[in-house]
Design a protein around this motif. Structure first.
Motif, PDB file in Angstrom:
ATOM      1  N   ARG A  78      44.697  41.806  41.457  1.00 34.15           N
ATOM      2  CA  ARG A  78      43.896  42.335  42.554  1.00 34.15           C
ATOM      3  C   ARG A  78      43.842  43.855  42.483  1.00 34.15           C
ATOM      4  O   ARG A  78      44.866  44.528  42.516  1.00 34.15           O
ATOM      5  CB  ARG A  78      44.507  41.886  43.879  1.00 34.15           C
ATOM      6  N   GLU A 132      42.518  33.975  32.670  1.00 34.58           N
ATOM      7  CA  GLU A 132      42.073  34.011  34.061  1.00 34.58           C
ATOM      8  C   GLU A 132      43.233  33.783  35.018  1.00 34.58           C
ATOM      9  O   GLU A 132      43.958  32.791  34.933  1.00 34.58           O
ATOM     10  CB  GLU A 132      41.005  32.940  34.290  1.00 34.58           C
ATOM     11  N   ARG A 133      43.392  34.741  35.923  1.00 31.40           N
ATOM     12  CA  ARG A 133      44.364  34.604  37.005  1.00 31.40           C
ATOM     13  C   ARG A 133      43.759  35.015  38.345  1.00 31.40           C
ATOM     14  O   ARG A 133      44.398  34.840  39.387  1.00 31.40           O
ATOM     15  CB  ARG A 133      45.601  35.473  36.721  1.00 31.40           C
ATOM     16  N   PHE A 134      42.545  35.550  38.302  1.00 30.81           N
ATOM     17  CA  PHE A 134      41.937  36.067  39.524  1.00 30.81           C
ATOM     18  C   PHE A 134      41.360  34.949  40.385  1.00 30.81           C
ATOM     19  O   PHE A 134      41.530  34.931  41.595  1.00 30.81           O
ATOM     20  CB  PHE A 134      40.844  37.077  39.152  1.00 30.81           C
ATOM     21  N   ASP A 135      40.645  34.016  39.779  1.00 27.42           N
ATOM     22  CA  ASP A 135      40.077  32.880  40.499  1.00 27.42           C
ATOM     23  C   ASP A 135      40.378  31.617  39.699  1.00 27.42           C
ATOM     24  O   ASP A 135      39.669  31.263  38.764  1.00 27.42           O
ATOM     25  CB  ASP A 135      38.567  33.048  40.683  1.00 27.42           C
ATOM     26  N   THR A 136      41.442  30.957  40.067  1.00 24.43           N
ATOM     27  CA  THR A 136      41.864  29.737  39.369  1.00 24.43           C
ATOM     28  C   THR A 136      41.576  28.471  40.186  1.00 24.43           C
ATOM     29  O   THR A 136      42.129  27.417  39.891  1.00 24.43           O
ATOM     30  CB  THR A 136      43.366  29.803  39.050  1.00 24.43           C
ATOM     31  N   SER A 137      40.711  28.583  41.187  1.00 27.05           N
ATOM     32  CA  SER A 137      40.490  27.450  42.087  1.00 27.05           C
ATOM     33  C   SER A 137      39.920  26.232  41.353  1.00 27.05           C
ATOM     34  O   SER A 137      40.351  25.100  41.585  1.00 27.05           O
ATOM     35  CB  SER A 137      39.557  27.860  43.229  1.00 27.05           C
TER      36      SER A 137
END
Length: 334
Positions: free
Chosen positions: A75, A113-118
């Motif tokens: 973030r 990717e770790r920002f949006d893993t939904s």
């Protein structure tokens, strides 16, 4: 004579109204729309003065066979607390994390990717319940082979980046002038002129963290000044019983969000150069910038097919490519 002038004026107003009415109509045209939208500027790359350096870093790493670490972007928040007075939103972009992802991609750094893993988390949940298949059903209403979860199938990151936009200072310095002049006779020519110049700045603080040990291995703080200007002139006069009031002006403000992107890219350049062991800008002389690559000013990608001779990162920078109005290969197809 007066009636003739009034009639001509009414005719001109009517003609103008009819012309404007022709631009927008409550009746849909043959294409199904009320009006055609204006503007035909093509999509272009959005580089900063540091984008070329990022691509240079990717070329240096490729030419020297540097094993780049995997990076995750965390973030990068807006900590300025500045918002528009009308409540329409924040003063600066909330997408600095996305800018950092693009910057690392331009530098040829592998990203995880770790920002949006939904979506990944939902698919993992479905796969764990044996609800997802990677193959089409062999027969209607027959179950297909379900996706298996393998230990260690998700690569980890070596480092992650975090931080925030920490400064937004308005009107660091401003200057201007106003000038008015004219004859003493009320019906003679009068004129005005004016100009404004103002400067503000935006600041960024980023840190690079070792994912395994949580050790902060790199910290960078930068600021960039942003300039804006306004210039205007005006004339007022009476001629033959008519009043003429003419004014013109121009103004420009350096894009604030592009300034944030420049800050992010400069920080990523420095961090990546350290990770690659690049000695400095002189390293850009050691590789061929025209070599076919999947890295360019727009970012980077993993090729799905062996077609880099016609489809690579350089072609993505071409504003005419795939444009129905500018690319002869596409024009007139639809």
């Amino acid at each position: 004579m007066k009636n003739n002038r009034m009639a001509r004026t009414a005719a001109l107003v009517s003609a103008a109204a009819m012309a404007l009415a022709g631009c927008a109509t409550p009746v849909a045209g043959p294409g199904g729309n009320y009006a055609r939208s204006i503007g035909s500027a093509p999509v272009t790359a959005n580089p900063t003065p540091y984008s070329a350096a990022l691509v240079c870093l990717a070329g240096y790493a490729r030419a020297n066979h540097v094993a780049a670490p995997r990076i995750a972007v965390g973030r990068i928040a807006d900590y300025t607390g500045k918002a528009e007075a009308d409540g329409s939103g924040r003063k600066v972009t909330q997408g600095a994390s996305l800018m950092a992802m693009s910057a690392f991609a331009k530098a040829g750094v592998p990203l995880v990717e770790r920002f949006d893993t939904s979506v990944s988390e939902l698919e993992l949940k479905y796969a764990n319940n044996k609800l997802i298949s990677d193959a089409p059903n062999p027969q209607p209403n027959m179950p297909a082979e379900y996706r298996r979860i393998l230990a260690g199938q998700v690569p980890g990151s070596d480092f992650y980046i975090a931080g925030g936009i920490t400064e937004l200072n308005f009107n660091i310095r401003s200057s201007g002038f106003d000038l008015a002049g004219g004859d003493l006779d009320a019906e003679d020519l009068k004129g005005t002129a004016g100009g404004r110049l103002f400067i503000m700045n935006v600041g960024l603080d980023l840190r690079l963290v070792n994912t395994r040990t949580l050790e902060v291995v790199d910290v960078i703080s930068y600021q960039k000044q942003v300039i804006g200007r306004e210039v205007g002139v005006g004339f007022f006069d009476f001629l033959n019983g008519n009043v003429f009031d003419v004014s013109a002006g121009t103004g420009a403000l350096e894009p604030m969000q592009l300034a944030v992107r420049s800050l992010v890219e400069r920080a990523v350049v420095e961090m990546t150069a350290n990770l690659y062991g690049m000695p400095g800008p002189d390293g850009c002389l050691s590789y061929d910038p025209l070599a076919t690559s999947t890295v360019g000013l727009t970012g980077a990608y993993v090729p799905a097919y062996n077609n880099l001779d016609t489809n690579n990162a350089k072609t993505r920078e071409d504003p005419s490519r795939w444009n129905a109005r500018r690319d002869a290969s596409v024009r007139g197809r639809y």
